[in-house]
Scaffold this motif. Structure first.
Motif, PDB file in Angstrom:
ATOM      1  N   ALA A   1       0.834  -1.193   0.000  1.00 41.36           N
ATOM      2  CA  ALA A   1       0.000   0.000   0.000  1.00 41.36           C
ATOM      3  C   ALA A   1       0.874   1.249   0.000  1.00 41.36           C
ATOM      4  O   ALA A   1       1.979   1.258   0.554  1.00 41.36           O
ATOM      5  CB  ALA A   1      -0.928  -0.004   1.209  1.00 41.36           C
ATOM      6  N   LEU A   2       0.377   2.316  -0.605  1.00 35.70           N
ATOM      7  CA  LEU A   2       1.090   3.590  -0.678  1.00 35.70           C
ATOM      8  C   LEU A   2       0.254   4.649   0.037  1.00 35.70           C
ATOM      9  O   LEU A   2      -0.841   5.003  -0.419  1.00 35.70           O
ATOM     10  CB  LEU A   2       1.312   3.977  -2.140  1.00 35.70           C
ATOM     11  N   GLU A   3       0.742   5.088   1.190  1.00 38.87           N
ATOM     12  CA  GLU A   3       0.092   6.113   2.006  1.00 38.87           C
ATOM     13  C   GLU A   3      -1.393   5.816   2.275  1.00 38.87           C
ATOM     14  O   GLU A   3      -2.275   6.622   1.951  1.00 38.87           O
ATOM     15  CB  GLU A   3       0.246   7.489   1.357  1.00 38.87           C
ATOM     16  N   PRO A   4      -1.706   4.654   2.856  1.00 40.45           N
ATOM     17  CA  PRO A   4      -3.113   4.356   3.152  1.00 40.45           C
ATOM     18  C   PRO A   4      -3.750   5.338   4.129  1.00 40.45           C
ATOM     19  O   PRO A   4      -4.984   5.446   4.189  1.00 40.45           O
ATOM     20  CB  PRO A   4      -3.044   2.937   3.743  1.00 40.45           C
TER      21      PRO A   4
ATOM     22  N   GLN B   1       9.837   5.624   3.796  1.00 38.44           N
ATOM     23  CA  GLN B   1       9.782   7.043   3.469  1.00 38.44           C
ATOM     24  C   GLN B   1      11.170   7.658   3.607  1.00 38.44           C
ATOM     25  O   GLN B   1      11.874   7.433   4.586  1.00 38.44           O
ATOM     26  CB  GLN B   1       8.813   7.777   4.388  1.00 38.44           C
ATOM     27  N   LEU B   2      11.553   8.450   2.585  1.00 39.28           N
ATOM     28  CA  LEU B   2      12.861   9.093   2.574  1.00 39.28           C
ATOM     29  C   LEU B   2      12.795  10.575   2.904  1.00 39.28           C
ATOM     30  O   LEU B   2      13.714  11.120   3.514  1.00 39.28           O
ATOM     31  CB  LEU B   2      13.518   8.916   1.201  1.00 39.28           C
ATOM     32  N   ARG B   3      11.733  11.234   2.453  1.00 42.75           N
ATOM     33  CA  ARG B   3      11.635  12.679   2.661  1.00 42.75           C
ATOM     34  C   ARG B   3      10.166  13.081   2.645  1.00 42.75           C
ATOM     35  O   ARG B   3       9.415  12.621   1.786  1.00 42.75           O
ATOM     36  CB  ARG B   3      12.403  13.441   1.589  1.00 42.75           C
ATOM     37  N   ALA B   4       9.773  13.916   3.588  1.00 40.64           N
ATOM     38  CA  ALA B   4       8.402  14.409   3.676  1.00 40.64           C
ATOM     39  C   ALA B   4       8.385  15.918   3.458  1.00 40.64           C
ATOM     40  O   ALA B   4       9.432  16.557   3.300  1.00 40.64           O
ATOM     41  CB  ALA B   4       7.805  14.053   5.032  1.00 40.64           C
ATOM     42  N   GLY B   5       7.181  16.497   3.426  1.00 42.66           N
ATOM     43  CA  GLY B   5       7.038  17.943   3.367  1.00 42.66           C
ATOM     44  C   GLY B   5       7.206  18.554   2.001  1.00 42.66           C
ATOM     45  O   GLY B   5       7.365  19.775   1.878  1.00 42.66           O
ATOM     46  N   LEU B   6       7.146  17.742   0.941  1.00 42.96           N
ATOM     47  CA  LEU B   6       7.223  18.261  -0.419  1.00 42.96           C
ATOM     48  C   LEU B   6       5.815  18.532  -0.940  1.00 42.96           C
ATOM     49  O   LEU B   6       4.834  17.954  -0.460  1.00 42.96           O
ATOM     50  CB  LEU B   6       7.935  17.268  -1.333  1.00 42.96           C
ATOM     51  N   SER B   7       5.727  19.391  -1.939  1.00 40.53           N
ATOM     52  CA  SER B   7       4.419  19.709  -2.522  1.00 40.53           C
ATOM     53  C   SER B   7       4.175  18.933  -3.811  1.00 40.53           C
ATOM     54  O   SER B   7       3.150  18.262  -3.952  1.00 40.53           O
ATOM     55  CB  SER B   7       4.298  21.213  -2.772  1.00 40.53           C
TER      56      SER B   7
ATOM     57  N   THR C   1       0.208  22.442  -0.352  1.00 40.99           N
ATOM     58  CA  THR C   1       1.596  22.659   0.033  1.00 40.99           C
ATOM     59  C   THR C   1       2.033  21.673   1.115  1.00 40.99           C
ATOM     60  O   THR C   1       1.355  21.489   2.130  1.00 40.99           O
ATOM     61  CB  THR C   1       1.780  24.092   0.548  1.00 40.99           C
ATOM     62  N   GLY C   2       3.176  21.021   0.876  1.00 42.26           N
ATOM     63  CA  GLY C   2       3.824  20.208   1.888  1.00 42.26           C
ATOM     64  C   GLY C   2       3.174  18.877   2.185  1.00 42.26           C
ATOM     65  O   GLY C   2       3.567  18.202   3.152  1.00 42.26           O
ATOM     66  N   GLN C   3       2.236  18.429   1.366  1.00 36.35           N
ATOM     67  CA  GLN C   3       1.516  17.185   1.658  1.00 36.35           C
ATOM     68  C   GLN C   3       2.131  15.957   0.993  1.00 36.35           C
ATOM     69  O   GLN C   3       1.663  14.839   1.188  1.00 36.35           O
ATOM     70  CB  GLN C   3       0.053  17.317   1.226  1.00 36.35           C
ATOM     71  N   GLY C   4       3.189  16.139   0.198  1.00 28.57           N
ATOM     72  CA  GLY C   4       3.804  15.025  -0.519  1.00 28.57           C
ATOM     73  C   GLY C   4       5.046  14.495   0.165  1.00 28.57           C
ATOM     74  O   GLY C   4       5.559  15.069   1.131  1.00 28.57           O
ATOM     75  N   ALA C   5       5.537  13.375  -0.365  1.00 18.95           N
ATOM     76  CA  ALA C   5       6.725  12.722   0.189  1.00 18.95           C
ATOM     77  C   ALA C   5       7.395  11.901  -0.902  1.00 18.95           C
ATOM     78  O   ALA C   5       6.845  11.714  -1.989  1.00 18.95           O
ATOM     79  CB  ALA C   5       6.354  11.838   1.371  1.00 18.95           C
ATOM     80  N   ILE C   6       8.600  11.407  -0.608  1.00 16.03           N
ATOM     81  CA  ILE C   6       9.306  10.481  -1.491  1.00 16.03           C
ATOM     82  C   ILE C   6       9.586   9.209  -0.711  1.00 16.03           C
ATOM     83  O   ILE C   6      10.013   9.255   0.457  1.00 16.03           O
ATOM     84  CB  ILE C   6      10.604  11.097  -2.032  1.00 16.03           C
ATOM     85  N   TYR C   7       9.345   8.066  -1.368  1.00 14.83           N
ATOM     86  CA  TYR C   7       9.550   6.756  -0.778  1.00 14.83           C
ATOM     87  C   TYR C   7      10.504   5.946  -1.655  1.00 14.83           C
ATOM     88  O   TYR C   7      10.637   6.200  -2.859  1.00 14.83           O
ATOM     89  CB  TYR C   7       8.228   5.993  -0.672  1.00 14.83           C
ATOM     90  N   ARG C   8      11.124   4.934  -1.040  1.00 12.41           N
ATOM     91  CA  ARG C   8      11.910   3.956  -1.790  1.00 12.41           C
ATOM     92  C   ARG C   8      11.398   2.556  -1.464  1.00 12.41           C
ATOM     93  O   ARG C   8      11.242   2.200  -0.287  1.00 12.41           O
ATOM     94  CB  ARG C   8      13.395   4.053  -1.439  1.00 12.41           C
ATOM     95  N   PHE C   9      11.150   1.773  -2.518  1.00 13.42           N
ATOM     96  CA  PHE C   9      10.742   0.376  -2.388  1.00 13.42           C
ATOM     97  C   PHE C   9      11.923  -0.483  -2.811  1.00 13.42           C
ATOM     98  O   PHE C   9      12.434  -0.348  -3.919  1.00 13.42           O
ATOM     99  CB  PHE C   9       9.540   0.109  -3.286  1.00 13.42           C
ATOM    100  N   PHE C  10      12.376  -1.374  -1.909  1.00 14.83           N
ATOM    101  CA  PHE C  10      13.554  -2.189  -2.186  1.00 14.83           C
ATOM    102  C   PHE C  10      13.396  -3.544  -1.518  1.00 14.83           C
ATOM    103  O   PHE C  10      13.230  -3.635  -0.299  1.00 14.83           O
ATOM    104  CB  PHE C  10      14.806  -1.485  -1.668  1.00 14.83           C
ATOM    105  N   ARG C  11      13.419  -4.586  -2.341  1.00 14.51           N
ATOM    106  CA  ARG C  11      13.300  -5.967  -1.849  1.00 14.51           C
ATOM    107  C   ARG C  11      12.125  -6.151  -0.889  1.00 14.51           C
ATOM    108  O   ARG C  11      12.232  -6.762   0.172  1.00 14.51           O
ATOM    109  CB  ARG C  11      14.607  -6.413  -1.197  1.00 14.51           C
ATOM    110  N   GLY C  12      10.990  -5.596  -1.284  1.00 15.26           N
ATOM    111  CA  GLY C  12       9.759  -5.799  -0.531  1.00 15.26           C
ATOM    112  C   GLY C  12       9.485  -4.790   0.559  1.00 15.26           C
ATOM    113  O   GLY C  12       8.407  -4.811   1.172  1.00 15.26           O
ATOM    114  N   GLU C  13      10.428  -3.889   0.839  1.00 14.43           N
ATOM    115  CA  GLU C  13      10.258  -2.896   1.907  1.00 14.43           C
ATOM    116  C   GLU C  13      10.033  -1.516   1.310  1.00 14.43           C
ATOM    117  O   GLU C  13      10.764  -1.068   0.433  1.00 14.43           O
ATOM    118  CB  GLU C  13      11.502  -2.854   2.795  1.00 14.43           C
ATOM    119  N   LEU C  14       9.009  -0.817   1.796  1.00 14.14           N
ATOM    120  CA  LEU C  14       8.733   0.562   1.408  1.00 14.14           C
ATOM    121  C   LEU C  14       9.098   1.469   2.573  1.00 14.14           C
ATOM    122  O   LEU C  14       8.592   1.296   3.683  1.00 14.14           O
ATOM    123  CB  LEU C  14       7.255   0.732   1.054  1.00 14.14           C
TER     124      LEU C  14
END
Length: 281
Positions: A87-90, A134-140, A119-132
């Protein structure tokens, strides 16, 4: 350097241009149209989804990792079946996925944002070998996710902030230390959207609203600018069997020009791309 229409179908919000190295086939998305699009031997192909989809990587010849508004999916190109991997940001039903790309270590990075670009409601995630993770929050409006050829740097942008950052990575592809400003475009008419690097590490960035793709050296210097007739280019990728062309998506959203929303082909001169890495799902 000339621009030509690669695919005349109109995307309300084109995104996620991607060249599958094993299939030698292009893919891209119409986010608002909820479509994955492609061509095979010049014939148009598309798959319809019941939710927005925005970016992909390749798992193997017949399977893509696709980011939808609610999940990361394993998609079978042979029969159109999609299986949810994670799931992505349930907890954020007002968000959706946006720009994404695989890193050289086999991880898949994906940005999220508010459907209304709050404003500021987005984020960046990394999915690697089954694990998701979050890397950075607070992006638009996270965009421009791409990587240096040696896998030691990630790039990402916040289109609304008109800023692109570079992020050092450890040998496994996880962020190490602080991100640094790579391009500060604040106060200009340049809004960084999707991006890709070439085999020399140059950074090719679609500039939303300016009808251009800008090429920057690894130190940030502007080297060249390619223009196209669509005013809202959104994401480039290197394509063709020798990766010598740029395919660039665009968006018709909020525009009424006859060229807006088409997918374009640009000549990047002597530049060549690199095969997109396999996602280790």
């Amino acid at each position: 350097m000339s621009a030509a229409v690669f695919d005349p179908r109109i995307c309300e919000l084109g995104e996620g241009a991607f060249w599958h190295p094993e299939r030698a086939q292009p893919f891209w998305f119409d986010i608002l149209g909820r479509r994955l699009m492609s061509q095979l031997d010049g014939a148009p192909l598309e798959w319809q989804f019941d939710e927005m989809v925005s970016a992909c990587g390749w798992i193997d010849r017949d399977h893509l990792l696709i980011a939808s508004e609610t999940a990361l999916l394993r998609f079978d190109l042979r029969n159109g079946e999609a299986r949810r991997l994670v799931a992505l940001e349930p907890d954020r039903p007002g968000n959706r996925s946006n720009d994404g790309r695989a890193d050289p270590q086999g991880g898949f990075w994906i940005g999220t944002m508010s459907r209304s670009a709050e404003t500021g409601q987005g984020a960046i995630y990394r999915f690697f070998r089954g694990e998701l993770r979050q890397l950075r929050a607070g992006l638009s409006i996270p965009n421009a996710i791409c990587f240096s050829p040696d896998g030691r740097l990630a790039y990402f942008a916040d289109t609304a902030a008109q800023t692109v950052w570079s992020q050092p990575l450890d040998p496994d592809g996880w962020p190490m230390g602080q991100a640094r400003v790579f391009l500060d475009l604040a106060g200009t008419d340049q809004f960084p959207d999707g991006a890709v690097t070439d085999d020399q590490g140059r950074f090719w960035n679609a500039r939303w609203g300016s009808g251009s793709v800008a090429c920057h050296a690894p130190d940030g210097r502007l080297l060249s600018r390619l223009t196209l007739l669509a005013s809202q280019p959104s994401c480039p990728c290197f394509a063709g069997r020798d990766l010598s062309r740029l395919i660039v998506t665009s968006a018709a959203e909020g525009r009424h020009g006859p060229q807006d929303g088409r997918t374009w082909q640009l000549d990047p001169g002597p530049a060549r791309g690199r095969p997109e890495p396999r996602v280790l799902a």
